[in-house]
Design a protein around this motif. Structure first.
Motif, PDB file in Angstrom:
ATOM      1  N   ILE A  13       0.817  -1.213   0.125  1.00  0.00           N
ATOM      2  CA  ILE A  13      -0.174  -0.048  -0.049  1.00  0.00           C
ATOM      3  C   ILE A  13       0.820   1.352   0.075  1.00  0.00           C
ATOM      4  CG2 ILE A  13      -1.489   1.209   1.517  1.00  0.00           C
ATOM      5  CD1 ILE A  13      -3.220  -1.295   1.985  1.00  0.00           C
ATOM      6  N   ASP A  80      -1.571  -0.482   6.442  1.00  0.00           N
ATOM      7  CA  ASP A  80      -1.971  -1.695   5.569  1.00  0.00           C
ATOM      8  C   ASP A  80      -3.476  -1.426   5.497  1.00  0.00           C
ATOM      9  OD1 ASP A  80      -3.325  -1.673   8.289  1.00  0.00           O
ATOM     10  OD2 ASP A  80      -1.873  -3.130   9.081  1.00  0.00           O
ATOM     11  N   GLU A  81      -4.215  -2.381   5.181  1.00  0.00           N
ATOM     12  CA  GLU A  81      -5.419  -2.239   4.696  1.00  0.00           C
ATOM     13  C   GLU A  81      -6.702  -2.002   5.807  1.00  0.00           C
ATOM     14  OE1 GLU A  81      -7.097  -4.574   1.501  1.00  0.00           O
ATOM     15  OE2 GLU A  81      -5.211  -5.970   1.354  1.00  0.00           O
ATOM     16  N   HIS A  82      -6.166  -1.531   6.832  1.00  0.00           N
ATOM     17  CA  HIS A  82      -6.976  -0.928   8.034  1.00  0.00           C
ATOM     18  C   HIS A  82      -7.161   0.281   7.698  1.00  0.00           C
ATOM     19  CE1 HIS A  82      -5.712  -4.814  10.453  1.00  0.00           C
ATOM     20  NE2 HIS A  82      -6.657  -4.775  10.907  1.00  0.00           N
ATOM     21  N   SER A  85      -7.945   0.950   1.073  1.00  0.00           N
ATOM     22  CA  SER A  85      -8.243  -0.086   0.504  1.00  0.00           C
ATOM     23  C   SER A  85      -7.129  -0.510  -0.801  1.00  0.00           C
ATOM     24  CB  SER A  85      -9.799   0.106  -0.277  1.00  0.00           C
ATOM     25  OG  SER A  85      -9.981  -0.798  -1.110  1.00  0.00           O
ATOM     26  N   LYS A  86      -6.671  -1.537  -0.723  1.00  0.00           N
ATOM     27  CA  LYS A  86      -5.571  -1.926  -1.823  1.00  0.00           C
ATOM     28  C   LYS A  86      -6.250  -1.903  -3.193  1.00  0.00           C
ATOM     29  CE  LYS A  86      -1.585  -4.769  -2.804  1.00  0.00           C
ATOM     30  NZ  LYS A  86      -0.457  -5.779  -2.246  1.00  0.00           N
ATOM     31  N   GLU A  87      -7.424  -2.611  -3.014  1.00  0.00           N
ATOM     32  CA  GLU A  87      -8.272  -2.697  -4.363  1.00  0.00           C
ATOM     33  C   GLU A  87      -8.637  -1.585  -4.903  1.00  0.00           C
ATOM     34  OE1 GLU A  87     -12.211  -4.877  -6.265  1.00  0.00           O
ATOM     35  OE2 GLU A  87     -11.664  -5.016  -3.732  1.00  0.00           O
TER      36      GLU A  87
END
Length: 329
Positions: A13, A80-82, A85-87
Motif C-alpha cells: 500500500i 495496511d488495509e486497516h 483499500s488496496k483494491e
C-alpha cells in the motif's frame, strides 16, 4: 514498461500511494482518514517517537495531510488495509492505462531501508526494557515495603561526613522544610547512616545514638557512602583498584553492571577505581532488593539509550548525514 494488474497488486500500500502521488492522482477516497488517525495515535502513544512529542491528542492529527499520515504509518509498519483499500488504489493505477511510467522512485533506498530496520529493532528493545522496568519497579517497591514492615534495621554506619555542615541557620530560616523535616548538623569525619540520596542534592542521614541519634537532611555533596572490603579485590589495573579485605573505601557510584567506583581512604594520593560490588559491604536494608536495584538502573539506562538512538535515526532520515554530521558507517 507495461504494468499488468497482477504486477501492480504485488506492490504494498505505501508504494501504491507514492506512485499515485507521483502521477498527480488523488487517492483520498481509498483511504479511511478516521482509521488512519486512530491507528497513528495508538502508535504514537506506544512508541513515543521524539519527533512527535508535540502530538498530545488525536485531535492534533485531524488536519494532517493524508500522505503525511501514511508516511508515519509506514514508518511504524502499520500502513495496511486497516487504513486504505488496496483494491481501490490498484484500480486507480489501472485506470491510467497500460503505459504507466516505471516507478523508479518506489521503495526506500538501501540506506533508508537499513535505518527503518534498525529503528524497528531499537523500538522493540526499548519497549521491552520499559515494560520490564515497570514490572520490576513495582516488585521492588513491594519488597521494600514488606522489609520495612517486618523489622526496622538498627543504626548502621554506611557513610561519613566529608565536611562539617551547620544546620541551625537553615532550620531557623526555613523551619520544618525538606518535606516537613529539619536539617541535620554533622561534623567532618562523623559516621552516618545514610538512608537516601535525593535528586534535589540532599541526603537523609541519621547520627549514631551516642551522638544524639538525630535524623535530618544534609547536603549530598557533604557526605559519602562508605563500605568495607569483604575480600581481596585483585590487582591494580588501569581502571581498577587492588584492595585488601577489611579496608574501608568511599563508594562514589554503585553501577548497575555490578562494579562500583571507589576511592581508597588513607592513601597518600586519593586513588580511585572500579571494584566488584560483590566485594563490598552494603547496608542491611539494601540486601533484599540489591539485585533488583542494579537491574532497574540497567533497564533505565537501556531505555534511555534506545530513545536517544530513535531520535538520532529519525534526524538522520529527515535531515540527512550532512545536516547531522552522522553517517551509517
Amino acid at each position: 514498461k507495461r504494468w499488468t494488474r497482477a504486477e501492480i497488486e504485488q506492490l504494498p500500500i505505501p508504494q501504491l500511494c507514492k506512485w499515485l502521488e507521483a502521477l498527480g492522482t488523488a487517492y483520498n477516497g481509498a483511504v479511511s482518514r478516521e482509521n488512519a488517525v486512530m491507528l497513528l495515535w495508538q502508535k504514537i502513544q506506544q512508541e513515543r517517537p521524539p519527533a512527535l512529542q508535540a502530538i498530545t491528542s488525536p485531535e492534533h492529527l485531524h488536519h494532517w495531510p493524508t500522505p503525511e499520515m501514511l508516511r508515519w504509518l509506514e514508518y511504524f509498519g502499520a500502513a495496511d488495509e486497516h487504513v486504505a483499500s488496496k483494491e481501490a488504489l490498484v484500480q486507480l493505477l489501472v485506470d491510467h492505462g497500460e503505459d504507466l511510467p516505471a516507478p523508479t522512485f518506489l521503495g526506500e533506498s538501501a540506506e533508508d531501508a537499513f535505518i527503518t530496520q534498525v529503528t524497528q529493532h531499537i523500538t522493540l528493545v526499548k519497549n521491552a526494557a520499559s515494560t520490564l522496568l515497570a514490572h520490576l519497579s513495582k516488585e521492588t517497591a513491594q519488597a521494600e515495603v514488606e522489609a520495612r514492615e517486618r523489622a526496622k534495621h538498627a543504626w548502621h554506619r554506611n557513610g561519613r561526613a566529608l565536611e562539617p555542615f551547620a544546620a541551625s541557620a537553615l532550620n531557623e530560616a526555613y523551619g520544618a522544610s525538606q518535606g516537613g523535616s529539619s536539617y541535620l548538623d554533622v561534623g567532618a569525619g562523623e559516621g552516618l547512616d545514610i538512608t537516601v540520596h535525593e535528586a534535589s542534592g540532599w541526603a537523609w542521614c541519621i547520627r549514631e545514638a551516642a551522638a544524639g541519634g538525630q535524623e535530618g537532611w544534609a547536603p549530598a555533596a557533604s557526605v559519602v557512602e562508605v563500605a568495607t572490603v569483604l575480600q581481596d579485590s585483585g590487582e591494580d589495573g588501569e581502571d581498577t583498584l587492588a584492595l585488601k579485605a577489611g579496608a574501608e573505601v568511599d563508594v562514589l557510584v554503585r553501577h548497575y553492571s555490578g562494579w562500583s567506583m571507589c576511592r581508597a581512604q588513607g592513601a597518600a594520593e586519593a586513588a580511585e577505581g572500579w571494584v566488584a560490588d560483590s566485594s563490598l559491604s552494603d547496608h542491611p536494608r539494601n540486601e533484599a532488593t540489591k539485585k533488583h536495584r542494579l537491574v532497574l538502573n540497567g533497564l533505565q539506562r537501556l531505555a534511555d539509550d534506545c530513545a536517544a538512538c530513535e531520535g538520532a535515526f529519525y534526524q538522520l532520515r529527515t535531515q540527512g548525514p550532512e545536516a547531522t554530521g552522522t553517517t551509517l558507517e
